[in-house]
Design an enzyme around this catalytic site. Structure first.
Site, PDB file in Angstrom:
ATOM      1  N   ARG A   1      36.514  15.858   4.117  1.00 50.83           N
ATOM      2  CA  ARG A   1      36.382  17.119   3.380  1.00 50.83           C
ATOM      3  C   ARG A   1      37.360  17.145   2.213  1.00 50.83           C
ATOM      4  NH1 ARG A   1      35.710  22.598   6.855  1.00 50.83           N
ATOM      5  NH2 ARG A   1      37.348  23.187   5.411  1.00 50.83           N
TER       6      ARG A   1
ATOM      7  N   ARG B   1      40.888  15.594  10.929  1.00 51.35           N
ATOM      8  CA  ARG B   1      39.536  15.945  10.475  1.00 51.35           C
ATOM      9  C   ARG B   1      39.288  15.398   9.070  1.00 51.35           C
ATOM     10  NH1 ARG B   1      37.809  22.206  10.440  1.00 51.35           N
ATOM     11  NH2 ARG B   1      38.759  22.232   8.393  1.00 51.35           N
TER      12      ARG B   1
ATOM     13  N   ARG C   1      39.075  37.771   4.582  1.00 49.64           N
ATOM     14  CA  ARG C   1      40.316  37.002   4.494  1.00 49.64           C
ATOM     15  C   ARG C   1      41.377  37.715   3.668  1.00 49.64           C
ATOM     16  NH1 ARG C   1      37.575  31.562   5.169  1.00 49.64           N
ATOM     17  NH2 ARG C   1      39.186  29.978   5.299  1.00 49.64           N
TER      18      ARG C   1
ATOM     19  N   ARG D   1      46.660  25.921   2.130  1.00 45.81           N
ATOM     20  CA  ARG D   1      45.769  26.800   2.902  1.00 45.81           C
ATOM     21  C   ARG D   1      46.545  27.552   3.977  1.00 45.81           C
ATOM     22  NH1 ARG D   1      41.437  22.994   5.078  1.00 45.81           N
ATOM     23  NH2 ARG D   1      40.326  24.824   5.772  1.00 45.81           N
TER      24      ARG D   1
ATOM     25  N   LYS E   1      37.594  27.797  14.330  1.00 47.22           N
ATOM     26  CA  LYS E   1      36.763  28.998  14.152  1.00 47.22           C
ATOM     27  C   LYS E   1      35.284  28.660  14.040  1.00 47.22           C
ATOM     28  CE  LYS E   1      38.488  30.554  10.274  1.00 47.22           C
ATOM     29  NZ  LYS E   1      39.626  29.641  10.051  1.00 47.22           N
TER      30      LYS E   1
HETATM   31  P1  AMP Z   1      36.459  27.734   5.698  1.00 49.15           P
HETATM   32  O1  AMP Z   1      35.370  26.768   6.007  1.00 49.15           O
HETATM   33  O2  AMP Z   1      36.241  29.092   6.299  1.00 49.15           O
HETATM   34  O3  AMP Z   1      37.829  27.181   6.009  1.00 49.15           O
HETATM   35  O4  AMP Z   1      36.425  27.961   4.108  1.00 49.15           O
HETATM   36  C1  AMP Z   1      36.600  26.882   3.216  1.00 49.15           C
HETATM   37  C2  AMP Z   1      37.062  27.399   1.863  1.00 49.15           C
HETATM   38  O5  AMP Z   1      36.082  28.281   1.313  1.00 49.15           O
HETATM   39  C3  AMP Z   1      38.343  28.211   1.879  1.00 49.15           C
HETATM   40  O6  AMP Z   1      39.499  27.398   1.864  1.00 49.15           O
HETATM   41  C4  AMP Z   1      38.194  29.031   0.597  1.00 49.15           C
HETATM   42  O7  AMP Z   1      38.427  28.227  -0.553  1.00 49.15           O
HETATM   43  C5  AMP Z   1      36.705  29.361   0.620  1.00 49.15           C
HETATM   44  N1  AMP Z   1      36.447  30.599   1.383  1.00 49.15           N
HETATM   45  C6  AMP Z   1      35.759  30.716   2.550  1.00 49.15           C
HETATM   46  N2  AMP Z   1      35.717  31.994   2.965  1.00 49.15           N
HETATM   47  C7  AMP Z   1      36.408  32.717   2.041  1.00 49.15           C
HETATM   48  C8  AMP Z   1      36.751  34.083   1.915  1.00 49.15           C
HETATM   49  N3  AMP Z   1      36.379  34.982   2.838  1.00 49.15           N
HETATM   50  N4  AMP Z   1      37.466  34.450   0.823  1.00 49.15           N
HETATM   51  C9  AMP Z   1      37.842  33.565  -0.118  1.00 49.15           C
HETATM   52  N5  AMP Z   1      37.578  32.259  -0.041  1.00 49.15           N
HETATM   53  C10 AMP Z   1      36.865  31.822   1.021  1.00 49.15           C
END
Ligand code: AMP
Length: 190
Positions: A133, A127, A88, A144, A13
């Site tokens: 990370r 990754r 989300r 996740r 994404k």
């Molecule tokens: P991402 O980089 O989009 O995979 O986001 C990394 C982490 O940030 C996720 O696993 C959540 O812990 C947090 N996070 C990001 N976006 C959201 C969201 N819209 N709602 C809740 N937690 C989020």
């Protein structure tokens, strides 16, 4: 142009969001990036969310919704945006609806990147090795995926019902997937 990009963890994404946003001349706004920057800079918000993120959980809606609502008021977002990783949860969908209704705006399209979970788990483990990370270890990855399936995947039906969902095969070279997305959006938006 107001776009969302959705899809399971590891589907790419973030990478696609940057390219598609540049293509349409709008900012790519990633809630994950915002949270990671706060963790890195050890802000109050960062301290609040670091453990949740490290475990692969979701930051509470009140926190996430407030951050996005504020970000969308910035000048660079006036003409449009691409939201990456938001909404989300059903609560986030409702909050975004409220923000948009207040300004008389709508979402043009929701890009759904589709991929097989097993392929994505393998990608995420790779990754983790390359980038280190904190949220890319085997337990967190599994967590996740489960949370995505339970809380986020059902939201796609909401956007499908609204007629804005554009489904794209997320497996392939970055350029190939990018070309699929732009041609699917062109077909949808005309
Ligand atoms: P991402 O980089 O989009 O995979 O986001 C990394 C982490 O940030 C996720 O696993 C959540 O812990 C947090 N996070 C990001 N976006 C959201 C969201 N819209 N709602 C809740 N937690 C989020």
């Amino acid at each position: 142009m107001r776009l969302l990009i959705m899809g399971p963890p590891g589907v790419g994404k973030g990478t696609q969001a940057v390219g598609i946003a540049a293509h349409y001349g709008v900012p790519a706004i990633s809630t994950g990036d915002i949270f990671r920057a706060n963790v890195k800079n050890q802000t109050e918000l960062g301290k609040e969310v670091s453990r949740i993120m490290a475990e692969g959980g979701y930051v509470p809606d009140e926190v996430t919704n407030a951050i996005v609502a504020d970000r969308l008021t910035h000048d660079d977002a006036a003409a449009g945006w691409l939201l990456d990783g938001y909404p989300r949860t059903a609560g986030q969908v409702a909050a975004l609806d409220d923000v948009l209704a207040a300004t008389g705006q709508g979402i043009d399209a929701v890009i759904s990147l589709v991929a097989d979970t097993e392929i994505l788990v393998a990608r995420l483990l790779k990754r983790a090795e390359l980038e280190g990370r904190a949220d890319d270890n085997a337990d967190t990855i599994r967590n996740r995926m489960v949370i995505y399936t339970d809380a986020t995947d059902p939201l796609l039906a909401t956007y499908r019902d609204r007629g804005v969902l554009v489904e794209v095969d997320g497996i392939g070279a970055i350029d190939e997937v990018a070309a699929r997305i732009t041609s699917a959006l062109d077909a949808k938006l005309g």
